[in-house]
Design an enzyme around this catalytic site. Structure first.
Site, PDB file in Angstrom:
ATOM      1  N   GLY A  10       0.820  -1.208   0.000  1.00 49.75           N
ATOM      2  CA  GLY A  10       0.000   0.000   0.000  1.00 49.75           C
ATOM      3  C   GLY A  10       0.855   1.260   0.000  1.00 49.75           C
ATOM      4  O   GLY A  10       2.083   1.181  -0.095  1.00 49.75           O
ATOM      5  N   LEU A  12       1.367   3.778   2.416  1.00 50.14           N
ATOM      6  CA  LEU A  12       2.195   4.105   3.583  1.00 50.14           C
ATOM      7  C   LEU A  12       3.184   2.985   3.917  1.00 50.14           C
ATOM      8  O   LEU A  12       4.362   3.251   4.168  1.00 50.14           O
ATOM      9  CB  LEU A  12       1.297   4.401   4.801  1.00 50.14           C
ATOM     10  CG  LEU A  12       2.054   4.790   6.071  1.00 50.14           C
ATOM     11  CD1 LEU A  12       2.889   6.055   5.865  1.00 50.14           C
ATOM     12  CD2 LEU A  12       1.093   4.974   7.251  1.00 50.14           C
ATOM     13  N   TYR A 127     -16.376   2.639   7.555  1.00 51.83           N
ATOM     14  CA  TYR A 127     -14.904   2.534   7.580  1.00 51.83           C
ATOM     15  C   TYR A 127     -14.366   3.142   8.882  1.00 51.83           C
ATOM     16  O   TYR A 127     -13.567   2.515   9.582  1.00 51.83           O
ATOM     17  CB  TYR A 127     -14.337   3.256   6.351  1.00 51.83           C
ATOM     18  CG  TYR A 127     -12.873   3.615   6.433  1.00 51.83           C
ATOM     19  CD1 TYR A 127     -11.888   2.647   6.221  1.00 51.83           C
ATOM     20  CD2 TYR A 127     -12.466   4.920   6.720  1.00 51.83           C
ATOM     21  CE1 TYR A 127     -10.544   2.981   6.295  1.00 51.83           C
ATOM     22  CE2 TYR A 127     -11.128   5.261   6.788  1.00 51.83           C
ATOM     23  CZ  TYR A 127     -10.171   4.290   6.589  1.00 51.83           C
ATOM     24  OH  TYR A 127      -8.837   4.629   6.667  1.00 51.83           O
TER      25      TYR A 127
HETATM   26  N1  LIG Z   1      -5.571   6.706   2.333  1.00 50.37           N
HETATM   27  C1  LIG Z   1      -5.958   7.678   3.146  1.00 50.37           C
HETATM   28  O1  LIG Z   1      -6.317   8.783   2.718  1.00 50.37           O
HETATM   29  C2  LIG Z   1      -5.965   7.442   4.640  1.00 50.37           C
HETATM   30  C3  LIG Z   1      -6.459   8.456   5.488  1.00 50.37           C
HETATM   31  C4  LIG Z   1      -6.426   8.247   6.866  1.00 50.37           C
HETATM   32  C5  LIG Z   1      -5.916   7.074   7.376  1.00 50.37           C
HETATM   33  N2  LIG Z   1      -5.466   6.095   6.545  1.00 50.37           N
HETATM   34  C6  LIG Z   1      -4.949   4.847   7.125  1.00 50.37           C
HETATM   35  O2  LIG Z   1      -3.568   4.785   6.823  1.00 50.37           O
HETATM   36  C7  LIG Z   1      -3.159   3.423   6.630  1.00 50.37           C
HETATM   37  C8  LIG Z   1      -2.407   3.302   5.317  1.00 50.37           C
HETATM   38  O3  LIG Z   1      -3.279   3.705   4.247  1.00 50.37           O
HETATM   39  P1  LIG Z   1      -2.856   3.513   2.734  1.00 50.37           P
HETATM   40  O4  LIG Z   1      -3.493   4.595   1.951  1.00 50.37           O
HETATM   41  O5  LIG Z   1      -1.381   3.269   2.651  1.00 50.37           O
HETATM   42  O6  LIG Z   1      -3.629   2.139   2.422  1.00 50.37           O
HETATM   43  P2  LIG Z   1      -3.605   1.263   1.101  1.00 50.37           P
HETATM   44  O7  LIG Z   1      -2.717   1.894   0.076  1.00 50.37           O
HETATM   45  O8  LIG Z   1      -5.009   0.935   0.760  1.00 50.37           O
HETATM   46  O9  LIG Z   1      -2.866  -0.060   1.616  1.00 50.37           O
HETATM   47  C9  LIG Z   1      -3.478  -0.947   2.517  1.00 50.37           C
HETATM   48  C10 LIG Z   1      -2.832  -2.318   2.303  1.00 50.37           C
HETATM   49  O10 LIG Z   1      -3.446  -3.262   3.202  1.00 50.37           O
HETATM   50  C11 LIG Z   1      -3.583  -4.474   2.510  1.00 50.37           C
HETATM   51  N3  LIG Z   1      -4.598  -5.388   3.092  1.00 50.37           N
HETATM   52  C12 LIG Z   1      -5.944  -5.362   2.949  1.00 50.37           C
HETATM   53  N4  LIG Z   1      -6.515  -6.420   3.560  1.00 50.37           N
HETATM   54  C13 LIG Z   1      -5.501  -7.128   4.121  1.00 50.37           C
HETATM   55  C14 LIG Z   1      -5.432  -8.332   4.866  1.00 50.37           C
HETATM   56  N5  LIG Z   1      -6.540  -9.030   5.178  1.00 50.37           N
HETATM   57  N6  LIG Z   1      -4.236  -8.786   5.281  1.00 50.37           N
HETATM   58  C15 LIG Z   1      -3.104  -8.116   4.973  1.00 50.37           C
HETATM   59  N7  LIG Z   1      -3.077  -6.977   4.254  1.00 50.37           N
HETATM   60  C16 LIG Z   1      -4.267  -6.491   3.818  1.00 50.37           C
HETATM   61  C17 LIG Z   1      -4.012  -4.026   1.117  1.00 50.37           C
HETATM   62  O11 LIG Z   1      -3.854  -5.065   0.196  1.00 50.37           O
HETATM   63  P3  LIG Z   1      -4.877  -5.122  -1.073  1.00 50.37           P
HETATM   64  O12 LIG Z   1      -4.572  -3.911  -1.885  1.00 50.37           O
HETATM   65  O13 LIG Z   1      -4.483  -6.432  -1.709  1.00 50.37           O
HETATM   66  O14 LIG Z   1      -6.264  -5.124  -0.519  1.00 50.37           O
HETATM   67  C18 LIG Z   1      -3.054  -2.866   0.885  1.00 50.37           C
HETATM   68  O15 LIG Z   1      -1.812  -3.294   0.352  1.00 50.37           O
HETATM   69  C19 LIG Z   1      -4.428   2.587   6.739  1.00 50.37           C
HETATM   70  O16 LIG Z   1      -4.492   2.040   8.026  1.00 50.37           O
HETATM   71  C20 LIG Z   1      -5.554   3.589   6.545  1.00 50.37           C
HETATM   72  O17 LIG Z   1      -6.727   3.184   7.249  1.00 50.37           O
HETATM   73  C21 LIG Z   1      -5.469   6.257   5.190  1.00 50.37           C
END
Ligand SMILES: NC(=O)c1ccc[n+]([C@@H]2O[C@H](COP(=O)([O-])OP(=O)(O)OC[C@H]3O[C@@H](n4cnc5c(N)ncnc54)[C@H](OP(=O)(O)O)[C@@H]3O)[C@@H](O)[C@H]2O)c1
Length: 285
Positions: A10, A12, A127
């Protein structure tokens, strides 16, 4: 330190692995293929193989609108709440510190005052609800934890708002963007740097972390993206109501009070404009 990082594919997780590795830690970056966080035995096996001293838990179900769909709800909770609980329990067993990445969506999104770490969560959508349940699982199982609430995340490795707007400009002369949802963007290499600073300390607790540079709207952000990228597409400011309903409710107020960063002796993140410049450069713009 031996550090396990979830969500390495992902946005981060990718930069956290990069940052921690560059600082000489022994890092294992995992995604669903190596460790499905919803499967207790898979989490157990990964811990027993790597024996981490710390875990940075970035994996999550982040598709906010899809999370509202009835048929996805069980899965969303399994990933964001139960998955986090599985990791927290194993951290307790192994005496490992845990960093859990949470979100501004744990708040209700009303008012204009920045949310402090002491503000009472009241999740705005499903979410947000499941991410909050993840926070509770961390608190219940551990003393040595960092909960980092962040917002408006953009990085090289994955989908995000900046990429969406750059793509939109390729085919459109005009884009409509909401001007009444206010927050601050967060660039993943900058957040990764702070996580790496924090993890070697014992300054546990809840932190609110985004880039610096004030509070802005998605409209303001888009204007800056296009200005820096030299894009001529017109940006029209609309209200959330005019834009039309999305499946998941979105917060008008995503202002996060970041004062805990400096109060605990950490270096704040750079201005979001500076972050955006570096990001566009890394995209080759
Ligand atoms: N994006 C935002 O704007 C935002 C804002 C506030 C907070 N956050 C938080 O910041 C963190 C990082 O966000 P991000 O944008 O880097 O997220 P991201 O790009 O969506 O990456 C999340 C990763 O988690 C993996 N994942 C999903 N289900 C899983 C499972 N069962 N077991 C293991 N891995 C799994 C996903 O794989 P797949 O792609 O294969 O599903 C993906 O590689 C998250 O905790 C998110 O809630 C994000």
């Amino acid at each position: 330190m031996k550090i396990l990082v979830t969500g390495v594919k992902g946005q981060l997780g990718f930069d956290v692995v990069k940052e921690l590795t560059s600082r000489g830690h022994e890092v294992a970056g995992v995604d669903i293929e190596e460790m499905d966080i919803t499967d207790k035995s898979s989490v157990k096996a990964a811990f027993s193989k790597f024996r981490p001293q710390a875990v940075v838990h970035c994996a999550a179900w982040t598709a906010v609108d899809a999370a509202e769909e009835r048929e996805n709800r069980q899965k969303v909770r399994a990933v964001n709440a139960t998955g986090t609980e599985n990791i927290a329990k194993l951290c307790a067993e192994y005496g490992a510190k845990m960093v859990y990445i949470s979100t501004d969506y744990v708040f209700g999104g009303d008012g204009v005052e920045p949310w402090t770490c002491e503000s009472t969560p009241s999740p705005i959508n499903y979410y947000g609800q499941t991410k909050y349940e993840g926070e509770l699982a961390v608190r219940e199982n551990l003393k040595e934890f960092f909960i980092i609430r962040t917002a408006w995340v953009f990085g090289l490795n994955g989908k995000n708002f900046v990429k969406t707007m750059l793509n939109a400009a390729k085919t459109r002369e005009e884009v409509r963007v909401v001007g009444d949802q206010i927050g601050t963007p967060t660039y993943t290499p900058d957040l990764a740097r702070l996580i790496a600073d924090m993890i070697v300390t014992q300054k546990y607790g809840v932190y609110h972390v985004t880039n610096e540079g004030g509070y802005i709207s998605w409209y303001d952000f888009t204007r800056e993206i296009y200005a820096l990228a030299g894009i001529k597409t017109r940006v029209v400011k609309v209200t959330t109501e005019e834009y039309g309903l999305s499946k998941a409710k979105r917060p008008f107020n995503s202002r996060l009070d970041r004062s805990g960063i400096v109060a605990n002796g950490f270096e704040p993140l750079p201005d979001w404009r500076d972050a955006l410049k570096r990001y566009l450069k890394s995209l080759g713009g």
